[in-house]
Design a protein around this motif. Structure first.
Motif, mmCIF file in Angstrom:
data_model
loop_
_atom_site.group_PDB
_atom_site.id
_atom_site.type_symbol
_atom_site.label_atom_id
_atom_site.label_comp_id
_atom_site.label_asym_id
_atom_site.label_seq_id
_atom_site.Cartn_x
_atom_site.Cartn_y
_atom_site.Cartn_z
ATOM 1 N N LEU A 157 50.337 39.944 39.936
ATOM 2 C CA LEU A 157 50.503 38.663 39.246
ATOM 3 C C LEU A 157 51.553 37.787 39.909
ATOM 4 C CD1 LEU A 157 50.350 39.644 35.465
ATOM 5 C CD2 LEU A 157 48.705 38.250 36.720
ATOM 6 N N TYR A 158 52.652 38.414 40.386
ATOM 7 C CA TYR A 158 53.772 37.599 40.845
ATOM 8 C C TYR A 158 53.994 37.612 42.346
ATOM 9 C CZ TYR A 158 54.612 37.516 35.886
ATOM 10 O OH TYR A 158 54.455 37.340 34.539
ATOM 11 N N ARG A 159 53.234 38.451 43.086
ATOM 12 C CA ARG A 159 53.487 38.541 44.523
ATOM 13 C C ARG A 159 52.244 38.281 45.361
ATOM 14 N NH1 ARG A 159 57.703 37.933 43.225
ATOM 15 N NH2 ARG A 159 59.604 39.192 43.334
ATOM 16 N N THR A 160 51.118 38.027 44.739
ATOM 17 C CA THR A 160 49.932 37.770 45.555
ATOM 18 C C THR A 160 49.367 36.391 45.238
ATOM 19 O OG1 THR A 160 48.325 38.593 43.974
ATOM 20 C CG2 THR A 160 49.284 40.227 45.457
ATOM 21 N N ARG A 161 48.591 35.887 46.182
ATOM 22 C CA ARG A 161 47.986 34.581 46.020
ATOM 23 C C ARG A 161 46.972 34.609 44.870
ATOM 24 N NH1 ARG A 161 47.816 30.047 48.637
ATOM 25 N NH2 ARG A 161 45.942 28.771 48.372
ATOM 26 N N ALA A 162 46.198 35.718 44.817
ATOM 27 C CA ALA A 162 45.186 35.832 43.767
ATOM 28 C C ALA A 162 45.842 35.803 42.383
ATOM 29 C CB ALA A 162 44.395 37.128 43.948
ATOM 30 N N GLY A 163 47.001 36.468 42.266
ATOM 31 C CA GLY A 163 47.707 36.480 40.995
ATOM 32 C C GLY A 163 48.177 35.087 40.620
ATOM 33 N N LEU A 164 48.638 34.364 41.625
ATOM 34 C CA LEU A 164 49.098 32.992 41.387
ATOM 35 C C LEU A 164 47.935 32.130 40.895
ATOM 36 C CD1 LEU A 164 51.458 30.983 41.695
ATOM 37 C CD2 LEU A 164 50.597 30.478 43.984
ATOM 38 N N ILE A 165 46.764 32.303 41.525
ATOM 39 C CA ILE A 165 45.591 31.521 41.111
ATOM 40 C C ILE A 165 45.221 31.873 39.670
ATOM 41 C CG2 ILE A 165 43.135 31.145 41.550
ATOM 42 C CD1 ILE A 165 43.788 31.672 44.540
ATOM 43 N N LEU A 166 45.243 33.178 39.353
ATOM 44 C CA LEU A 166 44.922 33.608 37.990
ATOM 45 C C LEU A 166 45.856 32.933 36.994
ATOM 46 C CD1 LEU A 166 43.257 35.775 36.265
ATOM 47 C CD2 LEU A 166 45.386 37.061 36.286
#
Lengths: 306, 361
Positions: A157-166
């Motif tokens: 959630l806090y360290r990946t791009r996908a998490g940021l998009i979510l």
């Protein structure tokens, strides 16, 4: 001493159920969707998982069946809520009511069934340490995997791009849409993930936690898991801690009964529910604190303009 | 036509026709799924259909039973409609119903052999008060602590079940009851008067129908009812108009709690006649479906309460006639609400075939 080791062990076990479900619900709430159907999905997954183990003798098959049941139900919920813009609360409630009825219906012939004997688990070496061994190192692998999963979820959630998009989809679906992200697809994926994890939690209940099937056996754990995401102000690490705390409250009643506390058992059974209400009230007392931490679009429908 | 697909197009105005049509379509969808389910279980689908939709209607006695079960559903749903129209999510009506039944039982147990029929009035009032107190807890925690009313009202259902359990296994257990967890049978004077001899239909039906009129007048002919609904539909407009959202919250919860408590009192002092652990029958949850299928409209809910009562009776008949589990009721109830929510899309959107090859989304 040994009684306390067992209490700690039982707390971790009960907390694992809540943690798996609540981390799943956290994922879809981060994407802006509240699924009040957790209880129903967990019930259906519990019977699916139990039936699978009865027929195959394999825990993994049970977990898979639970995950599948939860994911399918969540997918139906997701399509209704995301594409047909039905009210999230009403639809989730429908899922819970349906799940309660359907699991009772499907489970009738499994009420008296017993599961095949399965091995117990222990980490070699560590499990033999007095006190610490029985408290921490004799658990089903799922207990340890849950902790790893929580750590992984924080990273995602806090360290990946996908998490940021979510998270951006949950905070501002309009902006995410404007940037070209498929908001609806992402939301559906999050909802299905949440359902799959609720399903895993449900199967864990009927396969490991209390290895049998009884109608309504989830007993409000789905709702407590929903409350946990609020308690934890939508942070995975706090969800995990909260889950163990509530696991402890659930187990405390048996411990108190065991040491012969003279309180009618009904009042002890009430404890986790009363505790949920009290903690919810205390945490929610500051509306600003909740508003800052809550995904901004939660519960609201999103209509992309073509 | 390879690219032809269905697309939802927003209607400029919600369709009135689909407002009425959607519950009917939802029922049809539920019936079709039910037929498939019966076939999958190896039962004659036509017989299954008859058990659910014809047997509960075919005799005077059966109709009476239909009304007996529809009464608590309607009473609870009337209160919930006020709640849901105010955008207050009370889903703990089951708990308010249980505490209403408990409070009514407390008064009914005070009656003695010589007590007159007037005791029915305090029994019913105690039920209403019990439900209001239980819903009031939710209102208080929402008002003072901003606690989510969905979770609080639902958690209170589990607490109410334990309160009931404590009383019937403990202080209120009938000493002459062979250790069964139940109170003694209430004195005859506490019995809610029946309308006819030979049928279990009581004056509860009259109260329910008065409730229909009362809720209709409140919602559509009073300023307070109007304020309540504006608060639900458009909170900002409501604030601008100076309507108090706190007042709306308390009104919604106290009305629905009182109604659920009334239903509890009518049941426990009516068809049941004593307090047992089997008082909760899921009416509080089924009433949520009644409220939605009846379009949150008092008159619509009369029909949906009868329909839901049919599901209850059908489930019992399916058990005795077809050897199917009684929980079939819950499956159909859930399916009905699901299909209704899906069909309601047609109120605000129309389906359109889009066939332009290059079109995206």
């Amino acid at each position: 001493m040994d009684a306390y080791a067992l209490l700690i062990a039982a707390t971790l076990n009960a907390g694992t159920v809540l943690a798996i479900a609540s981390l799943g619900l956290l994922i879809n709430e981060k994407a802006g969707i509240v699924n009040l159907g957790a209880e129903g999905m967990m019930l259906c997954a519990a019977i699916a998982g139990f039936a699978a183990v009865v027929h195959t003798g394999s825990d993994v098959a049970g977990f898979m069946a639970g995950i599948a049941a939860g994911a399918v139900m969540a997918a139906i919920f997701g399509v209704l809520v995301i594409w047909l813009n039905t009210n999230q609360y009403a639809t989730g409630l429908a899922l819970s009511l349906f799940g309660a009825g359907f699991s009772a219906f499907a489970g009738v012939s499994y009420v008296q069934e017993k599961m095949p004997e399965r091995p117990s688990f222990a980490i070699p070496g560590l499990a033999d340490i007095p006190f610490v061994g029985p408290a921490l190192f004799k658990h089903h692998p799922m207990v340890y995997l849950t902790v790893l999963f929580a750590v992984g979820l924080v990273w995602f959630l806090y360290r990946t791009r996908a998490g940021l998009i979510l998270r951006s989809v949950g905070e501002s679906p309009e902006s995410a849409h404007a940037l070209g992200y498929p908001v609806r697809g992402i939301r559906l994926a999050a909802v299905v993930c949440g359902g799959a994890l609720c399903g895993l939690a449900g199967a864990y209940i009927s396969v490991v936690y209390t290895p049998l099937w009884v109608e309504g056996m989830v007993a409000g754990k789905g709702w407590i898991a929903l409350a946990l995401t609020t308690f934890a102000t939508w942070r995975p690490a706090r969800v995990l801690l909260g889950a163990y705390l509530f696991g402890g409250v659930t187990m405390l009643q048996f411990h108190l009964q065991g040491i012969g506390v003279d309180v009618p058992s009904q009042f002890l059974t009430m404890l986790p529910y009363v505790a949920t209400i009290v903690v919810l009230a205390l945490i929610s007392r500051n509306p600003r604190w909740i508003r800052i931490n809550m995904p901004a679009s939660i519960g609201k429908p999103f209509y992309p303009c073509a | 036509m390879a690219n032809a697909r269905l697309k939802l197009e927003a209607r400029p105005q919600p369709s009135k026709a689909w407002g009425y049509g959607s519950p009917v379509l939802a029922l049809l969808v539920t019936v079709v799924i039910g037929l498939v389910l019966f076939m999958a279980l190896g039962k004659d689908p036509v017989r299954g259909l008859l058990v659910f939709f014809w047997e509960p209607l075919k005799s005077g006695y059966a109709l009476g039973e239909l009304v007996v079960k529809a009464t608590p559903l309607l009473v609870i749903a009337l209160g919930l409609a006020v709640c849901f129209r105010s955008n207050v999510w009370n889903i703990g009506a089951e708990g308010q119903y249980i505490i209403g039944a408990v409070a009514a039982s407390g008064v009914a147990l005070l009656a003695e052999k010589t007590t007159g029929g007037w005791i029915v009035v305090p029994v019913v009032l105690a039920g209403i008060a019990g439900g209001m107190v239980w819903a009031g807890l939710t209102a208080f925690l929402r008002d003072k602590f901003n606690a989510n009313e969905i979770l609080v009202s639902l958690m209170l259902v589990y607490v109410a079940v334990q309160v009931l359990g404590y009383l019937v296994y403990g202080p209120w257990k009938d000493p002459l009851g062979y250790n069964f967890p139940q109170t003694k049978t209430f004195e005859a004077a506490t019995r809610i008067p029946r309308l006819f001899d030979g049928s279990r239909v009581s004056i509860g039906v009259v109260l329910a129908l008065l409730g229909v009129v009362g809720v209709w007048i409140f919602l559509f002919r009073t300023r307070a009812g109007f304020a309540q609904q504006v608060g639900g539909l458009a909170p900002a407009a409501s604030r601008y108009a100076g309507f108090s959202s706190r007042k709306a919250l308390w009104t919604a919860l106290l009305v629905s709690g009182g109604m659920a408590g009334l239903a509890g009192a009518l049941e426990v002092a009516g068809p049941i006649g004593q307090l047992t652990p089997y008082v909760p029958a899921g009416y509080g949850f089924a009433a949520i479906i009644v409220a939605y299928v009846g379009r949150l409209h008092p008159v619509g809910m009369v029909f949906s309460a009868l329909l839901m009562s049919m599901f209850y009776i059908g489930g019992e008949l399916a058990q005795s006639r077809l050897g199917l589990p009684k929980s079939l009721t819950g499956v159909f109830q859930g399916l009905l609400l699901f299909s209704l929510l899906a069909c309601d899309t047609l109120v605000n959107y129309r389906l359109k075939w889009v066939s332009s090859p290059g079109a995206k989304k």
